[in-house]
Design a protein around this motif. Structure first.
Motif, PDB file in Angstrom:
ATOM      1  N   ASN A   1       6.646  32.884 -19.369  1.00 54.48           N
ATOM      2  CA  ASN A   1       7.616  33.346 -18.383  1.00 54.48           C
ATOM      3  C   ASN A   1       7.403  34.763 -17.885  1.00 54.48           C
ATOM      4  N   CYS A   2       6.708  35.640 -18.623  1.00 54.46           N
ATOM      5  CA  CYS A   2       6.625  37.038 -18.206  1.00 54.46           C
ATOM      6  C   CYS A   2       5.924  37.174 -16.853  1.00 54.46           C
ATOM      7  N   VAL A   3       4.852  36.474 -16.622  1.00 60.61           N
ATOM      8  CA  VAL A   3       4.152  36.565 -15.345  1.00 60.61           C
ATOM      9  C   VAL A   3       4.914  35.813 -14.269  1.00 60.61           C
ATOM     10  N   LEU A   4       5.551  34.712 -14.640  1.00 61.75           N
ATOM     11  CA  LEU A   4       6.311  33.953 -13.654  1.00 61.75           C
ATOM     12  C   LEU A   4       7.466  34.771 -13.093  1.00 61.75           C
TER      13      LEU A   4
ATOM     14  N   ALA B   1     -16.214  42.641  -5.042  1.00 59.30           N
ATOM     15  CA  ALA B   1     -16.194  43.982  -5.620  1.00 59.30           C
ATOM     16  C   ALA B   1     -14.786  44.436  -5.995  1.00 59.30           C
ATOM     17  N   LYS B   2     -13.754  43.801  -5.391  1.00 61.94           N
ATOM     18  CA  LYS B   2     -12.361  44.167  -5.669  1.00 61.94           C
ATOM     19  C   LYS B   2     -11.619  42.947  -6.197  1.00 61.94           C
ATOM     20  N   PRO B   3     -11.490  42.832  -7.517  1.00 63.71           N
ATOM     21  CA  PRO B   3     -10.796  41.682  -8.104  1.00 63.71           C
ATOM     22  C   PRO B   3      -9.340  41.588  -7.653  1.00 63.71           C
ATOM     23  N   GLU B   4      -8.883  40.339  -7.458  1.00 68.00           N
ATOM     24  CA  GLU B   4      -7.515  40.073  -7.012  1.00 68.00           C
ATOM     25  C   GLU B   4      -6.965  38.856  -7.736  1.00 68.00           C
ATOM     26  N   LEU B   5      -5.642  38.778  -7.758  1.00 63.81           N
ATOM     27  CA  LEU B   5      -4.959  37.606  -8.287  1.00 63.81           C
ATOM     28  C   LEU B   5      -4.228  36.947  -7.121  1.00 63.81           C
ATOM     29  N   HIS B   6      -4.607  35.711  -6.790  1.00 68.50           N
ATOM     30  CA  HIS B   6      -3.988  34.972  -5.689  1.00 68.50           C
ATOM     31  C   HIS B   6      -2.905  34.070  -6.271  1.00 68.50           C
ATOM     32  N   VAL B   7      -1.674  34.306  -5.846  1.00 67.10           N
ATOM     33  CA  VAL B   7      -0.495  33.634  -6.389  1.00 67.10           C
ATOM     34  C   VAL B   7      -0.142  32.444  -5.499  1.00 67.10           C
ATOM     35  N   PHE B   8      -0.048  31.262  -6.103  1.00 72.14           N
ATOM     36  CA  PHE B   8       0.348  30.035  -5.405  1.00 72.14           C
ATOM     37  C   PHE B   8       1.593  29.493  -6.097  1.00 72.14           C
ATOM     38  N   LEU B   9       2.736  29.573  -5.421  1.00 68.83           N
ATOM     39  CA  LEU B   9       3.987  29.123  -6.005  1.00 68.83           C
ATOM     40  C   LEU B   9       4.385  27.771  -5.430  1.00 68.83           C
ATOM     41  N   PRO B  10       4.894  26.881  -6.277  1.00 66.88           N
ATOM     42  CA  PRO B  10       5.351  25.577  -5.779  1.00 66.88           C
ATOM     43  C   PRO B  10       6.635  25.720  -4.968  1.00 66.88           C
ATOM     44  N   ALA B  11       6.999  24.659  -4.269  1.00 66.45           N
ATOM     45  CA  ALA B  11       8.208  24.676  -3.436  1.00 66.45           C
ATOM     46  C   ALA B  11       9.459  24.944  -4.274  1.00 66.45           C
ATOM     47  N   LYS B  12       9.531  24.344  -5.457  1.00 67.90           N
ATOM     48  CA  LYS B  12      10.664  24.578  -6.358  1.00 67.90           C
ATOM     49  C   LYS B  12      10.262  25.612  -7.399  1.00 67.90           C
ATOM     50  N   LYS B  13      11.258  26.307  -7.953  1.00 70.31           N
ATOM     51  CA  LYS B  13      10.977  27.318  -8.963  1.00 70.31           C
ATOM     52  C   LYS B  13      10.239  26.705 -10.153  1.00 70.31           C
ATOM     53  N   ALA B  14       9.134  27.311 -10.514  1.00 66.67           N
ATOM     54  CA  ALA B  14       8.302  26.803 -11.606  1.00 66.67           C
ATOM     55  C   ALA B  14       8.825  27.281 -12.954  1.00 66.67           C
ATOM     56  N   THR B  15       8.550  26.523 -13.992  1.00 69.25           N
ATOM     57  CA  THR B  15       8.910  26.917 -15.350  1.00 69.25           C
ATOM     58  C   THR B  15       7.686  27.335 -16.152  1.00 69.25           C
ATOM     59  N   MET B  16       6.507  27.180 -15.559  1.00 72.04           N
ATOM     60  CA  MET B  16       5.288  27.632 -16.220  1.00 72.04           C
ATOM     61  C   MET B  16       4.260  27.962 -15.157  1.00 72.04           C
TER      62      MET B  16
ATOM     63  N   LEU C   1      -1.718  21.728  -9.010  1.00 67.39           N
ATOM     64  CA  LEU C   1      -0.694  22.219  -9.939  1.00 67.39           C
ATOM     65  C   LEU C   1       0.635  22.432  -9.230  1.00 67.39           C
ATOM     66  N   ASN C   2       0.600  22.983  -8.017  1.00 70.62           N
ATOM     67  CA  ASN C   2       1.831  23.193  -7.244  1.00 70.62           C
ATOM     68  C   ASN C   2       2.549  21.881  -6.996  1.00 70.62           C
ATOM     69  N   LYS C   3       1.814  20.810  -6.726  1.00 70.18           N
ATOM     70  CA  LYS C   3       2.433  19.496  -6.512  1.00 70.18           C
ATOM     71  C   LYS C   3       3.136  19.001  -7.776  1.00 70.18           C
ATOM     72  N   LYS C   4       2.687  19.484  -8.925  1.00 66.39           N
ATOM     73  CA  LYS C   4       3.299  19.131 -10.213  1.00 66.39           C
ATOM     74  C   LYS C   4       4.416  20.103 -10.588  1.00 66.39           C
ATOM     75  N   GLY C   5       4.716  21.079  -9.702  1.00 64.16           N
ATOM     76  CA  GLY C   5       5.769  22.052  -9.969  1.00 64.16           C
ATOM     77  C   GLY C   5       5.336  23.218 -10.833  1.00 64.16           C
ATOM     78  N   ILE C   6       4.034  23.453 -10.932  1.00 63.27           N
ATOM     79  CA  ILE C   6       3.487  24.516 -11.775  1.00 63.27           C
ATOM     80  C   ILE C   6       2.943  25.634 -10.894  1.00 63.27           C
ATOM     81  N   ALA C   7       3.304  26.871 -11.212  1.00 62.00           N
ATOM     82  CA  ALA C   7       2.764  28.030 -10.494  1.00 62.00           C
ATOM     83  C   ALA C   7       1.300  28.201 -10.882  1.00 62.00           C
ATOM     84  N   ALA C   8       0.481  28.578  -9.903  1.00 68.02           N
ATOM     85  CA  ALA C   8      -0.950  28.768 -10.150  1.00 68.02           C
ATOM     86  C   ALA C   8      -1.354  30.164  -9.702  1.00 68.02           C
ATOM     87  N   PHE C   9      -2.214  30.785 -10.489  1.00 62.67           N
ATOM     88  CA  PHE C   9      -2.714  32.125 -10.212  1.00 62.67           C
ATOM     89  C   PHE C   9      -4.235  32.053 -10.226  1.00 62.67           C
ATOM     90  N   VAL C  10      -4.863  32.100  -9.052  1.00 65.49           N
ATOM     91  CA  VAL C  10      -6.323  31.984  -8.964  1.00 65.49           C
ATOM     92  C   VAL C  10      -6.901  33.390  -9.030  1.00 65.49           C
TER      93      VAL C  10
END
Length: 160
Positions: free
Chosen positions: A8-11, A84-99, A125-134
């Protein structure tokens, strides 16, 4: 490919109002490589200078694929190189994710298989309701010794 449960901390960060508000206002443009799905937010991984050795870039960040090269499942794969510049790409599902899960696309310390092993998994993962961080970690590092250290630092930082 590496998948890891975040908890939950990152979510809480990903679901914060400021990120949703900024994403909706277009403050996180998704330039460069097209992969079909757009992230909710793009977060720089390091606030200042990144630790460790910089990648052996030889040009701008771009798809390194050559025409007709390396088709997988009947389609081409985005081979993202010169990161050269690392990034975290956040993909959130339509509904609030629990993981959530951090996705580190493979590529042999030379490129990132950005869509096949990154954004396509995030979409599933988003279709399954899971937040994804690429994680867009630094590459290429194949000639460095050790070649895994910079990308490992980026992966550790993504879990903060």
């Amino acid at each position: 490919m590496f998948l890891h449960h975040l908890g939950n901390c990152v979510l809480k960060l990903a679901h914060s109002e400021s990120i949703r508000r900024n994403a909706n206002a277009g403050k996180f443009p998704y330039g460069g490589v097209e992969s079909g799905m757009k992230p909710t937010a793009i977060l720089p991984l390091w606030p200042g200078t990144m630790p460790g050795q910089a990648p052996d870039v030889n040009g701008p960040e771009a798809d390194q694929s050559k025409p007709g090269e390396g088709r997988t499942g009947g389609k081409t794969v985005i081979r993202l190189g010169n990161v050269a510049k690392p990034e975290l790409h956040v993909f959130l599902p339509a509904k609030k994710a629990t993981m959530g899960i951090v996705i580190c696309p493979g590529g042999g310390h030379s490129i990132l298989a950005w869509d096949l092993e990154g954004t396509e998994i995030a979409e599933w993962l988003n279709k399954k309701g899971i937040a994804a961080f690429v994680l867009k970690y630094r590459v290429p590092t194949g000639r460095q010794n050790p070649n895994w250290l910079g990308p490992a630092m980026d992966a550790q930082r993504a879990h903060r």
